[in-house]
Design a protein around this motif. Structure first.
Motif, PDB file in Angstrom:
ATOM      1  N   ASP A  74       7.639  -1.901 -43.094  1.00 55.25           N
ATOM      2  CA  ASP A  74       7.788  -1.827 -41.645  1.00 55.25           C
ATOM      3  C   ASP A  74       8.833  -0.785 -41.257  1.00 55.25           C
ATOM      4  OD1 ASP A  74       9.639  -4.959 -41.158  1.00 55.25           O
ATOM      5  OD2 ASP A  74       9.842  -3.322 -42.600  1.00 55.25           O
ATOM      6  N   SER A  75       8.831  -0.473 -39.959  1.00 59.88           N
ATOM      7  CA  SER A  75       9.667   0.625 -39.477  1.00 59.88           C
ATOM      8  C   SER A  75      10.276   0.264 -38.135  1.00 59.88           C
ATOM      9  CB  SER A  75       8.826   1.889 -39.331  1.00 59.88           C
ATOM     10  OG  SER A  75       9.558   2.950 -38.753  1.00 59.88           O
ATOM     11  N   THR A  76      11.413   0.878 -37.836  1.00 58.51           N
ATOM     12  CA  THR A  76      12.086   0.705 -36.556  1.00 58.51           C
ATOM     13  C   THR A  76      12.375   2.069 -35.952  1.00 58.51           C
ATOM     14  OG1 THR A  76      13.157  -1.327 -37.331  1.00 58.51           O
ATOM     15  CG2 THR A  76      14.060  -0.292 -35.362  1.00 58.51           C
ATOM     16  N   LEU A  77      12.081   2.215 -34.673  1.00 58.28           N
ATOM     17  CA  LEU A  77      12.405   3.419 -33.901  1.00 58.28           C
ATOM     18  C   LEU A  77      13.455   3.035 -32.868  1.00 58.28           C
ATOM     19  CD1 LEU A  77      11.683   6.409 -33.091  1.00 58.28           C
ATOM     20  CD2 LEU A  77      10.115   5.406 -31.411  1.00 58.28           C
ATOM     21  N   LYS A  78      14.547   3.769 -32.837  1.00 60.63           N
ATOM     22  CA  LYS A  78      15.635   3.453 -31.911  1.00 60.63           C
ATOM     23  C   LYS A  78      15.909   4.635 -30.984  1.00 60.63           C
ATOM     24  CE  LYS A  78      17.977   0.343 -35.162  1.00 60.63           C
ATOM     25  NZ  LYS A  78      19.197   0.086 -35.963  1.00 60.63           N
ATOM     26  N   ILE A  79      16.257   4.311 -29.753  1.00 57.10           N
ATOM     27  CA  ILE A  79      16.651   5.320 -28.787  1.00 57.10           C
ATOM     28  C   ILE A  79      18.022   4.917 -28.244  1.00 57.10           C
ATOM     29  CG2 ILE A  79      16.043   6.583 -26.682  1.00 57.10           C
ATOM     30  CD1 ILE A  79      13.172   5.556 -27.010  1.00 57.10           C
ATOM     31  N   GLN A  80      18.988   5.822 -28.377  1.00 59.51           N
ATOM     32  CA  GLN A  80      20.348   5.538 -27.909  1.00 59.51           C
ATOM     33  C   GLN A  80      21.113   6.832 -27.687  1.00 59.51           C
ATOM     34  OE1 GLN A  80      22.766   3.314 -30.696  1.00 59.51           O
ATOM     35  NE2 GLN A  80      24.272   2.776 -29.131  1.00 59.51           N
ATOM     36  N   PRO A  81      21.530   7.131 -26.471  1.00 57.25           N
ATOM     37  CA  PRO A  81      21.253   6.432 -25.218  1.00 57.25           C
ATOM     38  C   PRO A  81      19.941   6.902 -24.596  1.00 57.25           C
ATOM     39  CG  PRO A  81      22.723   8.264 -24.816  1.00 57.25           C
ATOM     40  CD  PRO A  81      22.426   8.281 -26.298  1.00 57.25           C
ATOM     41  N   ALA A  82      19.288   6.023 -23.883  1.00 52.20           N
ATOM     42  CA  ALA A  82      18.005   6.373 -23.268  1.00 52.20           C
ATOM     43  C   ALA A  82      18.188   7.226 -22.024  1.00 52.20           C
ATOM     44  CB  ALA A  82      17.230   5.107 -22.921  1.00 52.20           C
ATOM     45  N   LYS A  83      17.220   8.103 -21.789  1.00 50.79           N
ATOM     46  CA  LYS A  83      17.168   8.924 -20.585  1.00 50.79           C
ATOM     47  C   LYS A  83      15.912   8.567 -19.798  1.00 50.79           C
ATOM     48  CE  LYS A  83      19.623  13.040 -22.249  1.00 50.79           C
ATOM     49  NZ  LYS A  83      19.538  14.516 -22.426  1.00 50.79           N
ATOM     50  N   LEU A  84      15.899   8.952 -18.533  1.00 50.97           N
ATOM     51  CA  LEU A  84      14.744   8.657 -17.690  1.00 50.97           C
ATOM     52  C   LEU A  84      13.460   9.230 -18.289  1.00 50.97           C
ATOM     53  CD1 LEU A  84      16.214   9.313 -14.125  1.00 50.97           C
ATOM     54  CD2 LEU A  84      15.886   7.104 -15.262  1.00 50.97           C
ATOM     55  N   GLU A  85      13.570  10.428 -18.880  1.00 53.63           N
ATOM     56  CA  GLU A  85      12.369  11.085 -19.421  1.00 53.63           C
ATOM     57  C   GLU A  85      11.844  10.453 -20.701  1.00 53.63           C
ATOM     58  OE1 GLU A  85      15.325  12.632 -18.811  1.00 53.63           O
ATOM     59  OE2 GLU A  85      15.798  14.099 -20.390  1.00 53.63           O
ATOM     60  N   ASP A  86      12.531   9.444 -21.195  1.00 48.48           N
ATOM     61  CA  ASP A  86      12.043   8.714 -22.368  1.00 48.48           C
ATOM     62  C   ASP A  86      11.017   7.659 -21.988  1.00 48.48           C
ATOM     63  OD1 ASP A  86      15.376   8.692 -23.776  1.00 48.48           O
ATOM     64  OD2 ASP A  86      13.789  10.200 -23.937  1.00 48.48           O
ATOM     65  N   SER A  87      10.800   7.451 -20.704  1.00 42.54           N
ATOM     66  CA  SER A  87       9.781   6.497 -20.261  1.00 42.54           C
ATOM     67  C   SER A  87       8.423   6.936 -20.784  1.00 42.54           C
ATOM     68  CB  SER A  87       9.753   6.418 -18.731  1.00 42.54           C
ATOM     69  OG  SER A  87      10.949   5.868 -18.239  1.00 42.54           O
ATOM     70  N   ALA A  88       7.802   6.082 -21.577  1.00 42.93           N
ATOM     71  CA  ALA A  88       6.568   6.463 -22.275  1.00 42.93           C
ATOM     72  C   ALA A  88       6.053   5.240 -23.024  1.00 42.93           C
ATOM     73  CB  ALA A  88       6.831   7.595 -23.260  1.00 42.93           C
TER      74      ALA A  88
END
Lengths: 117, 115
Positions: A74-88
């Motif tokens: 299994d895998s994990t994808l992390k976003i830190q810090p998020a930006k508005l353009e990361d909405s997807a």
């Protein structure tokens, strides 16, 4: 046969917060992909793993995105810090091996929908 | 590098009418070609693929696509559509080249079937 599992299905966070998505590929599939699909666009590859090694992360914004596939499953994808353009929608996919060789279709999960406000 | 162009962002059509969704690609090497379908709130599902052999490939639900190497096209067709075919359709390619390959997608075509 169980398909590609992803969680959570939906997530709303504020900008500058962090978020993590989890993926469990089809059993026995060596290759795992994370794609980003922005509304109105086709999916774009973020990162590709072969077992637990990264083979392509050329389009991953490494200043804020990270991914791991410990033990080659299994895998994990992390976003830190998020930006508005990361909405997807973040799509996880897997395949036995090289795409295009006989039987090696890429199978997709249902996706994790991220809204950054 | 490879790229995929889907010429129509939206295609409205009446039920039982024929439809064609257009796809052109650009690549300096030979490629495999795919069509994926995405129903609302679902992930992508493989519809059909061209790897080699006959240039006309078919899906189990009546879609077909023809690989045209000289025109670098892989258009998707169905002679008679149903309401249930309403979805987003993505054309994709992957190169023959060695190493670990990946799918490169077009922007998608939204097919809307009206009664």
């Amino acid at each position: 046969e169980a398909g590609v599992a992803q969680s959570p299905r939906y997530k709303i966070i504020e900008k500058r917060q962090s978020v993590a998505f989890w993926c469990n590929p089809i059993s026995g599939h060596a290759t795992l992909y994370w794609y980003q699909q922005i509304l109105g666009q086709g999916p774009k590859l973020l990162i590709q793993f072969q077992n637990n090694g990264v083979v392509d992360d050329s389009q991953l914004p490494k200043d804020r995105f990270s991914a791991e596939r410990l033990k080659g499953v299994d895998s994990t994808l992390k976003i830190q810090p998020a930006k508005l353009e990361d909405s997807a929608v973040y799509l996880c996919a897997s395949s036995l091996g090289r795409v295009g060789t006989a039987g090696n279709t890429i199978y997709f999960g249902e996706g994790s929908w991220l809204t950054v406000v | 590098a490879q790229s995929v162009t889907q010429l129509d962002s939206q295609v409205p059509v009446f039920e039982e009418a024929p439809v064609e969704l257009r796809c052109n690609y650009s690549s300096s090497v030979s490629v495999y070609l795919f069509w994926y379908v995405q129903y609302p709130n679902q992930g992508l599902q493989l519809l059909l693929k061209y790897l080699s052999g006959s240039t006309l490939v078919e899906s189990i639900n009546g879609f077909e696509a023809e690989f045209n190497k000289s025109q670098t096209s892989f258009h998707l067709r169905k002679p008679s559509v149903h309401i249930s075919d309403t979805a987003e359709y993505f054309c994709a390619v992957t190169p023959f080249s060695g190493g670990y390959n990946k799918l490169i997608f077009g922007a998608g075509t939204r097919l809307a079937v009206h009664p």
